[in-house]
Design a protein around this motif. Structure first.
Motif, mmCIF file in Angstrom:
data_model
loop_
_atom_site.group_PDB
_atom_site.id
_atom_site.type_symbol
_atom_site.label_atom_id
_atom_site.label_comp_id
_atom_site.label_asym_id
_atom_site.label_seq_id
_atom_site.Cartn_x
_atom_site.Cartn_y
_atom_site.Cartn_z
ATOM 1 N N MET A 284 -68.411 85.215 84.834
ATOM 2 C CA MET A 284 -68.378 83.802 85.179
ATOM 3 C C MET A 284 -68.129 82.978 83.917
ATOM 4 S SD MET A 284 -71.524 81.695 86.743
ATOM 5 C CE MET A 284 -71.338 80.153 87.487
ATOM 6 N N LEU A 285 -67.137 82.124 83.967
ATOM 7 C CA LEU A 285 -66.852 81.242 82.835
ATOM 8 C C LEU A 285 -67.851 80.097 82.825
ATOM 9 C CD1 LEU A 285 -62.979 80.916 83.040
ATOM 10 C CD2 LEU A 285 -64.309 82.348 81.517
ATOM 11 N N THR B 277 -60.002 86.267 74.140
ATOM 12 C CA THR B 277 -58.820 86.973 74.638
ATOM 13 C C THR B 277 -58.992 87.555 76.039
ATOM 14 O OG1 THR B 277 -59.525 89.011 73.545
ATOM 15 C CG2 THR B 277 -58.033 87.564 72.314
ATOM 16 N N ARG B 278 -60.206 87.671 76.523
ATOM 17 C CA ARG B 278 -60.438 88.222 77.862
ATOM 18 C C ARG B 278 -60.419 87.149 78.947
ATOM 19 N NH1 ARG B 278 -65.209 92.342 77.887
ATOM 20 N NH2 ARG B 278 -64.109 92.945 79.772
ATOM 21 N N ALA C 131 -52.091 81.393 78.507
ATOM 22 C CA ALA C 131 -51.530 80.701 77.342
ATOM 23 C C ALA C 131 -50.824 81.695 76.424
ATOM 24 C CB ALA C 131 -52.632 79.949 76.584
ATOM 25 N N ALA C 132 -51.435 82.866 76.216
ATOM 26 C CA ALA C 132 -50.849 83.886 75.332
ATOM 27 C C ALA C 132 -49.563 84.454 75.918
ATOM 28 C CB ALA C 132 -51.857 84.999 75.082
ATOM 29 N N ARG C 133 -49.449 84.431 77.206
ATOM 30 C CA ARG C 133 -48.207 84.886 77.855
ATOM 31 C C ARG C 133 -47.057 83.919 77.559
ATOM 32 N NH1 ARG C 133 -48.106 86.308 84.242
ATOM 33 N NH2 ARG C 133 -46.030 87.233 84.261
ATOM 34 N N ASN D 153 -59.364 83.152 69.409
ATOM 35 C CA ASN D 153 -60.149 82.140 70.132
ATOM 36 C C ASN D 153 -59.385 80.822 70.162
ATOM 37 O OD1 ASN D 153 -62.944 83.325 70.679
ATOM 38 N ND2 ASN D 153 -62.622 83.816 68.524
ATOM 39 N N LEU D 154 -59.476 80.158 71.295
ATOM 40 C CA LEU D 154 -58.872 78.840 71.464
ATOM 41 C C LEU D 154 -59.871 77.938 72.178
ATOM 42 C CD1 LEU D 154 -55.361 79.930 72.814
ATOM 43 C CD2 LEU D 154 -55.859 79.057 70.525
ATOM 44 N N TRP D 155 -59.759 76.656 71.943
ATOM 45 C CA TRP D 155 -60.595 75.691 72.652
ATOM 46 C C TRP D 155 -59.820 75.123 73.825
ATOM 47 C CZ3 TRP D 155 -65.649 74.703 72.218
ATOM 48 C CH2 TRP D 155 -66.297 75.174 71.082
ATOM 49 N N ALA D 156 -60.543 74.880 74.919
ATOM 50 C CA ALA D 156 -59.938 74.303 76.118
ATOM 51 C C ALA D 156 -60.874 73.259 76.703
ATOM 52 C CB ALA D 156 -59.674 75.393 77.153
#
Length: 175
Positions: A1-2, A129-130, A137-139, A147-150
């Motif tokens: 769960m995010l 990355t998971r 986004a990586a696609r 790591n990226l912030w969203a």
């Protein structure tokens, strides 16, 4: 769960200002990028399955196929934001019908021009990355860091929700 949060973002560094900025992200980027340097590239727009956390936010059953739109926002030739938006199929002939004809125009042209559209709270998350949002986004953009912030928020028109998630990429300009 995010887990998305509205709490402070002490570890977000320079991108923190983007995560907490209200109003139209497209307009803020247009100003930061300079004249003529901002543009939108539509990557995908079709009916597709929503992820479980998106289903919860939109109140969708697991078998629903909302309209999913993914775009990259650019400053010149540099991708700076990956964005994903979803609206339930039942709202595409009503409150969110304009989504179908957006093409490569920013979603903000619709969201911030209409006074009947109300934006909910901004929620932020650090993506690894998971995370499915990171993977999308990586696609679209090669060579992303681990790591990226969203951030995300729900816009409502006549009670109908539209979920917008924005992933800030390494090239995002300093606000």
């Amino acid at each position: 769960m995010l887990i998305w949060t509205t709490s402070t973002l002490a570890r977000a560094g320079a991108v923190r200002a983007w995560l907490t900025r209200t109003g139209s992200l497209s307009e803020h980027l247009r100003g930061a990028c300079g004249d003529g340097a901002f543009r939108v590239e539509r990557l995908m727009q079709c009916r597709a399955r929503a992820w479980p956390d998106e289903q919860r936010v939109l109140g969708l059953p697991a078998d629903a196929l909302p309209l999913v739109r993914e775009v990259l926002l650019f400053c010149g030739d540099t991708p700076v934001v990956f964005a994903r938006s979803l609206a339930a199929e039942r709202h595409l002939d009503g409150p969110w019908r304009a989504l179908r004809g957006l093409g490569a125009r920013p979603l903000a042209t619709m969201l911030f021009a209409e006074p009947l559209i109300v934006r909910g709270a901004l929620e932020c998350r650090r993506l690894g990355t998971r995370d499915p949002l990171y993977r999308r986004a990586a696609r679209a953009v090669d060579g992303l860091p681990g790591n990226l912030w969203a951030r995300r928020s729900v816009f409502r028109r006549d009670g109908a929700p539209l979920l917008v998630s924005e992933v800030f990429l390494p090239g995002v300009p300093t606000p």
